[in-house]
Design a protein around this motif. Structure first.
Motif, PDB file in Angstrom:
ATOM      1  N   ASP A  40       0.855  -1.137   0.121  1.00 43.04           N
ATOM      2  CA  ASP A  40      -0.060  -0.210   0.035  1.00 43.04           C
ATOM      3  C   ASP A  40       0.824   1.265   0.085  1.00 43.04           C
ATOM      4  O   ASP A  40       1.633   1.309   0.908  1.00 43.04           O
ATOM      5  CB  ASP A  40      -0.976  -0.114   1.243  1.00 43.04           C
ATOM      6  CG  ASP A  40      -1.882   1.242   1.422  1.00 43.04           C
ATOM      7  OD1 ASP A  40      -1.548   1.778   0.462  1.00 43.04           O
ATOM      8  OD2 ASP A  40      -2.599   1.063   2.223  1.00 43.04           O
ATOM      9  N   SER A  86       0.343   4.359   0.658  1.00 42.27           N
ATOM     10  CA  SER A  86       0.373   5.171   1.798  1.00 42.27           C
ATOM     11  C   SER A  86       1.141   4.607   2.987  1.00 42.27           C
ATOM     12  O   SER A  86       1.388   5.394   3.904  1.00 42.27           O
ATOM     13  CB  SER A  86      -1.302   5.232   2.379  1.00 42.27           C
ATOM     14  OG  SER A  86      -1.596   3.826   2.914  1.00 42.27           O
ATOM     15  N   LEU A  87       1.783   3.541   3.071  1.00 45.93           N
ATOM     16  CA  LEU A  87       2.583   3.123   3.908  1.00 45.93           C
ATOM     17  C   LEU A  87       3.847   3.636   3.746  1.00 45.93           C
ATOM     18  O   LEU A  87       4.559   4.150   4.863  1.00 45.93           O
ATOM     19  CB  LEU A  87       2.645   1.478   3.890  1.00 45.93           C
ATOM     20  CG  LEU A  87       1.533   0.661   4.520  1.00 45.93           C
ATOM     21  CD1 LEU A  87       1.995  -0.750   3.966  1.00 45.93           C
ATOM     22  CD2 LEU A  87       1.201   0.879   5.680  1.00 45.93           C
ATOM     23  N   GLU A 114       4.303   6.715   2.609  1.00 48.31           N
ATOM     24  CA  GLU A 114       3.887   8.163   2.729  1.00 48.31           C
ATOM     25  C   GLU A 114       4.025   8.228   4.334  1.00 48.31           C
ATOM     26  O   GLU A 114       4.512   9.174   4.866  1.00 48.31           O
ATOM     27  CB  GLU A 114       2.764   8.524   2.212  1.00 48.31           C
ATOM     28  CG  GLU A 114       2.816   8.950   0.726  1.00 48.31           C
ATOM     29  CD  GLU A 114       1.423   9.532   0.116  1.00 48.31           C
ATOM     30  OE1 GLU A 114       0.367   9.360   0.976  1.00 48.31           O
ATOM     31  OE2 GLU A 114       1.492   9.906  -0.799  1.00 48.31           O
ATOM     32  N   ALA A 115       3.409   7.122   5.047  1.00 52.12           N
ATOM     33  CA  ALA A 115       3.268   7.057   6.526  1.00 52.12           C
ATOM     34  C   ALA A 115       4.785   7.060   6.868  1.00 52.12           C
ATOM     35  O   ALA A 115       5.208   7.851   8.000  1.00 52.12           O
ATOM     36  CB  ALA A 115       2.477   5.915   6.825  1.00 52.12           C
ATOM     37  N   PHE A 158       3.125  15.789   0.672  1.00 53.03           N
ATOM     38  CA  PHE A 158       3.079  14.803  -0.324  1.00 53.03           C
ATOM     39  C   PHE A 158       2.621  15.273  -1.546  1.00 53.03           C
ATOM     40  O   PHE A 158       2.652  14.396  -2.650  1.00 53.03           O
ATOM     41  CB  PHE A 158       1.972  13.648   0.233  1.00 53.03           C
ATOM     42  CG  PHE A 158       2.457  13.133   1.522  1.00 53.03           C
ATOM     43  CD1 PHE A 158       3.559  12.857   1.908  1.00 53.03           C
ATOM     44  CD2 PHE A 158       1.437  12.634   2.434  1.00 53.03           C
ATOM     45  CE1 PHE A 158       4.148  12.126   3.079  1.00 53.03           C
ATOM     46  CE2 PHE A 158       1.642  12.163   3.750  1.00 53.03           C
ATOM     47  CZ  PHE A 158       2.903  12.110   4.023  1.00 53.03           C
ATOM     48  N   PHE A 171      -3.907   8.533   7.948  1.00 48.07           N
ATOM     49  CA  PHE A 171      -4.315   8.115   6.766  1.00 48.07           C
ATOM     50  C   PHE A 171      -5.760   7.762   6.996  1.00 48.07           C
ATOM     51  O   PHE A 171      -6.086   7.138   7.701  1.00 48.07           O
ATOM     52  CB  PHE A 171      -3.380   7.438   6.019  1.00 48.07           C
ATOM     53  CG  PHE A 171      -1.987   7.990   5.965  1.00 48.07           C
ATOM     54  CD1 PHE A 171      -1.527   8.573   4.643  1.00 48.07           C
ATOM     55  CD2 PHE A 171      -1.103   8.128   6.821  1.00 48.07           C
ATOM     56  CE1 PHE A 171      -0.435   9.104   4.266  1.00 48.07           C
ATOM     57  CE2 PHE A 171       0.267   8.848   6.612  1.00 48.07           C
ATOM     58  CZ  PHE A 171       0.604   9.077   5.409  1.00 48.07           C
ATOM     59  N   SER A 181      -6.928   5.083   5.216  1.00 45.78           N
ATOM     60  CA  SER A 181      -6.589   3.629   4.999  1.00 45.78           C
ATOM     61  C   SER A 181      -5.921   3.424   6.478  1.00 45.78           C
ATOM     62  O   SER A 181      -5.837   2.101   6.624  1.00 45.78           O
ATOM     63  CB  SER A 181      -5.941   3.137   4.012  1.00 45.78           C
ATOM     64  OG  SER A 181      -4.618   3.782   3.822  1.00 45.78           O
ATOM     65  N   ALA A 185      -3.058   3.232   7.146  1.00 48.39           N
ATOM     66  CA  ALA A 185      -1.501   2.995   6.861  1.00 48.39           C
ATOM     67  C   ALA A 185      -0.693   2.502   7.947  1.00 48.39           C
ATOM     68  O   ALA A 185       0.295   2.781   8.509  1.00 48.39           O
ATOM     69  CB  ALA A 185      -0.895   4.360   6.215  1.00 48.39           C
ATOM     70  N   ILE A 186      -1.325   1.301   8.505  1.00 49.73           N
ATOM     71  CA  ILE A 186      -0.902   0.740   9.621  1.00 49.73           C
ATOM     72  C   ILE A 186       0.123  -0.322   9.144  1.00 49.73           C
ATOM     73  O   ILE A 186      -0.073  -1.067   8.142  1.00 49.73           O
ATOM     74  CB  ILE A 186      -1.682  -0.127  10.671  1.00 49.73           C
ATOM     75  CG1 ILE A 186      -2.934   0.666  11.146  1.00 49.73           C
ATOM     76  CG2 ILE A 186      -0.995  -0.886  11.835  1.00 49.73           C
ATOM     77  CD1 ILE A 186      -2.263   1.552  12.116  1.00 49.73           C
ATOM     78  N   PHE A 187       1.559  -0.307   9.605  1.00 57.04           N
ATOM     79  CA  PHE A 187       2.585  -1.167   8.856  1.00 57.04           C
ATOM     80  C   PHE A 187       2.192  -2.612   9.222  1.00 57.04           C
ATOM     81  O   PHE A 187       2.261  -2.988  10.487  1.00 57.04           O
ATOM     82  CB  PHE A 187       3.817  -0.815   9.536  1.00 57.04           C
ATOM     83  CG  PHE A 187       4.249   0.497   9.227  1.00 57.04           C
ATOM     84  CD1 PHE A 187       4.427   0.999   7.825  1.00 57.04           C
ATOM     85  CD2 PHE A 187       4.683   1.369  10.165  1.00 57.04           C
ATOM     86  CE1 PHE A 187       4.614   2.199   7.649  1.00 57.04           C
ATOM     87  CE2 PHE A 187       4.918   2.850   9.703  1.00 57.04           C
ATOM     88  CZ  PHE A 187       5.083   3.270   8.633  1.00 57.04           C
ATOM     89  N   ARG A 193       0.191   6.626  17.055  1.00 55.44           N
ATOM     90  CA  ARG A 193       1.381   6.746  16.263  1.00 55.44           C
ATOM     91  C   ARG A 193       1.800   8.132  15.841  1.00 55.44           C
ATOM     92  O   ARG A 193       2.980   8.620  15.790  1.00 55.44           O
ATOM     93  CB  ARG A 193       1.295   5.709  14.999  1.00 55.44           C
ATOM     94  CG  ARG A 193       2.541   5.633  14.131  1.00 55.44           C
ATOM     95  CD  ARG A 193       2.440   4.487  13.008  1.00 55.44           C
ATOM     96  NE  ARG A 193       1.562   5.330  11.932  1.00 55.44           N
ATOM     97  CZ  ARG A 193       1.202   4.766  10.652  1.00 55.44           C
ATOM     98  NH1 ARG A 193       1.727   3.398  10.533  1.00 55.44           N
ATOM     99  NH2 ARG A 193       0.630   5.144   9.995  1.00 55.44           N
TER     100      ARG A 193
END
Lengths: 296, 364
Positions: free
Chosen positions: A189, A191-192, A194-195, B56, B85, B87, B89-91, B150
């Motif tokens: 993903d 967005s990961l 970007e995170a 971004f 985010f 979604s 955006a959790i790793f 986070r």
């Protein structure tokens, strides 16, 4: 009770459907893969009686395969060649897969993948012969270097050795390594990433902490896909390997077709398979460690 | 609201994607410590604008200032902003703990301090004890809390939230709205929320910027935005509004005189009549709750118009009626609170509807 019964019946019929679906493949696998393997395994414990096989049980073939200096050297060389080809292939494949996944316009990705598979359009044998032409005494590399005046006589160390085997195999197996890595990268993903940057990491650190661990399943798959067939490859070492580049498959071929020693050939084959299995299990273990997702 | 310093400033921000003009001259200031929302339909540029703050998205022209500094000079990973985010955006390859502590690596804390900070952050979002969980074993609401922890653990100056509640079910969403407001008061940092849900924006924000087609159309506090929308488009997007054609008779500094079709002549105060075009044909708007049905025995109101109930929608706490007022071309929607003893009218009932010029907004 009733619903349980229904569930069991449904489950059984699903299992039956599943078996029916895989039965052609299963039949094929049992007849043409499992049966010959079992035969080789049995023969490896029989006694060689020059031009015939004597049906007495013995460990002699294995003792010969594991203690004879010649076989040991070739086995170790095969392992080293397979490992270095795997390392070279995967290290070169990763940037290609990364580029296609991250920097190619989505509408052109399939075109890129198509281009990557183009080498498969010609036979493996022809590609190996091409490398023979490229690396040969009067080959492309030597004549170019001679023509440019960089060397005064043809280089001989570029062909008929382990190095030539590595180069040829790395080229032949590149698409096999690129595709699984590409798939793993595609699944990440965006967005990961970007995170990762949002949380203060640079692009490089985000790559190391996010992209690479998430691409690991693809990398491990690529390693297995490349490593396993290469250790058994015998065309390439035969054609470009020279006497110093012989690998274990050449040895097995020698035992079977030239020396007519089926039991010893089988014992070497089984030993090679055992080693491949061991190394593969090690990779799978690494895969588990890197894959903390569901199902592991 | 007095003299709060500016945290984020947009100066004529323009953004093009090829030929597409996504942001068309954004000018706005977000104050330190406020809960600011960017509200608009999908494709209006609200997420793009938020992403220019995070770094971004490069802007084509203009400037974004974060805490007085030109953001163009600061890469995304160096900005004093953190983002939740859409979604989340959790790793997926890390545990809850590792996710929350992700941004602390660069602080080079020892293990104990790291554990304490992560524990505090998890406690703040109500996830104490979840630290060792794998990221994939979390529900949507829990993932959202992890994303919040986070981001907040790094003590940013601005927290950016990109539609953070859109993936949650209604109950959970309402609960998280309240929690986010409380959290914002507790940590006191600037929150910038992107949402397409007008109710969410009204509930949570100190101020709301309503965006359409790359422009901020109105920027006001929720009460003003709801009661005094500046354009028909804004009025239509936020809540329900009835519109009736009206003729502008006079326009002076102390108000407008209008003739509303079916309702008659009335005077509208200047703050209810934002300036605009100069034609005589205008529209007045009014919210459903500003109309009242007068039941038998109730005293006559200063302004009332009879009508016929055409549709009844019962919501439990409220009942919505579509009433065809005599002399008005289309039915208007009104809402009545269902207090004890008040009947729910049937379709076809004749009713007296009271209204007040105070509640009218003039659009021209």
């Amino acid at each position: 009770m009733t619903s349980g019964g229904v569930l069991r019946r449904t489950g059984r019929s699903e299992a039956a459907t599943g078996l029916a679906m895989i039965s052609p493949t299963a039949t094929y696998a049992i007849l043409l893969l499992a049966a010959p393997l079992a035969l080789i395994f049995i023969v490896s414990f029989l006694t060689d009686g020059y031009l015939e096989i004597i049906r007495t049980f013995t460990f002699a073939n294995y003792i010969e395969a594991w203690t004879n200096e010649l076989y040991r050297v070739v086995m170790v060389r095969s392992l080293l060649v397979a490992l270095s080809v795997t390392a070279v292939t995967v290290l070169l494949a990763f940037p290609v897969a990364y580029f296609v996944s991250f920097h190619v316009d989505p509408s052109r990705k399939s075109l890129w993948l198509f281009l990557i598979t183009i080498p498969f359009w010609t036979s493996y044998l022809i590609r190996v012969f091409l490398w023979k032409v490229i690396l040969g005494y009067n080959g492309v590399v030597n004549s170019s270097l001679l023509g440019l005046g960089i060397i005064s006589e043809p280089l001989q160390w570029i062909n008929y050795n382990v190095g030539a085997v590595v180069v040829t195999l790395a080229h032949a197996y590149a698409p096999f390594a690129i595709l699984p890595i590409f798939v793993a990268l595609e699944k990440i993903d965006r967005s990961l990433l970007e995170a990762g940057q949002d949380l203060g990491e640079s692009r490089v650190m985000t790559f190391l902490r996010v992209t690479l661990p998430l691409a690991m399943p693809g990398v491990v798959a690529a390693v297995l896909i490349v490593f396993i067939p290469i250790i058994g490859d015998f065309v390439t070492p035969q054609l470009v390997g020279g006497p110093e580049g012989r690998m274990v498959a050449n040895l097995i071929q020698l035992q079977y077709l030239k020396l007519d020693n089926y039991p010893l050939g089988s014992a070497i084959a089984v030993s090679a398979m055992a080693i491949v299995t061991l190394v593969s299990l090690l990779f799978l273990y690494l895969n588990r460690r890197y894959l903390r997702g569901p199902g592991s | 609201m007095t003299a709060k310093p500016t945290m984020i400033e947009f100066r004529d921000v323009q953004k093009y994607y090829g030929d597409y003009h996504a942001l068309r001259g954004i000018n706005a200031s977000i104050r330190a410590g406020e809960f600011f929302s960017l509200l608009g339909p999908s494709g209006c540029g609200k997420t793009t604008l938020l992403r220019t703050i995070a770094g971004f998205e490069d802007i084509s022209a203009g400037a974004v200032l974060i805490d007085g500094k030109d953001a163009a000079l600061i890469p995304a990973n160096k900005r004093p902003t953190n983002m939740v985010f859409q979604s989340y955006a959790i790793f997926p390859h890390l545990t809850v703990e590792e996710n929350v502590g992700f941004g602390l690596r660069r602080a080079r804390l020892d293990k104990a301090e790291m554990g304490r900070r992560v524990g505090d952050a998890l406690a703040m979002v109500g996830l104490t004890g979840f630290g060792k969980r794998a990221a994939h074993a979390l529900s949507g609401g829990q993932r959202q809390r992890v994303a919040l922890a986070r981001a907040l653990i790094l003590k940013p100056k601005v927290l950016l939230l990109d539609e953070p509640l859109s993936a949650l079910d209604k109950k959970m969403r309402e609960q998280m709205q309240v929690e986010l407001i409380k959290l914002q008061r507790q940590v006191g940092i600037t929150f910038v929320l992107v949402t397409h849900d007008q109710e969410e924006a009204l509930v949570m924000s100190d101020r709301i910027a309503v965006m359409f087609e790359g422009r901020i159309v109105q920027l006001d506090d929720p009460v003003t935005l709801y009661r005094r929308p500046k354009t028909r488009q804004v009025a239509d997007f936020i809540g329900t509004m009835n519109f009736l054609p009206a003729t502008l008779l006079s326009d002076t500094t102390d108000g407008c005189e209008v003739e509303v079709a079916g309702l008659g002549r009335c005077r509208i105060a200047p703050d209810q009549a934002p300036p605009g075009g100069n034609g005589q044909d205008t529209t007045v708007g009014f919210r459903p709750e500003t109309l009242t049905i007068l039941f038998d025995g109730q005293a006559a109101a200063a302004r009332e118009t009879p009508g016929t109930v055409e549709e009844v929608v019962y919501y439990g706490d409220m009942t919505y009626y579509d009433v065809k007022l005599d002399g008005v071309a289309s039915a208007v929607r009104l809402s009545m609170r269902n207090v004890p003893g008040r009947p729910v009218l049937d379709i076809g009932t004749r009713a007296r509807v009271a209204w007040s010029p105070d509640a009218l907004v003039l659009f021209r």
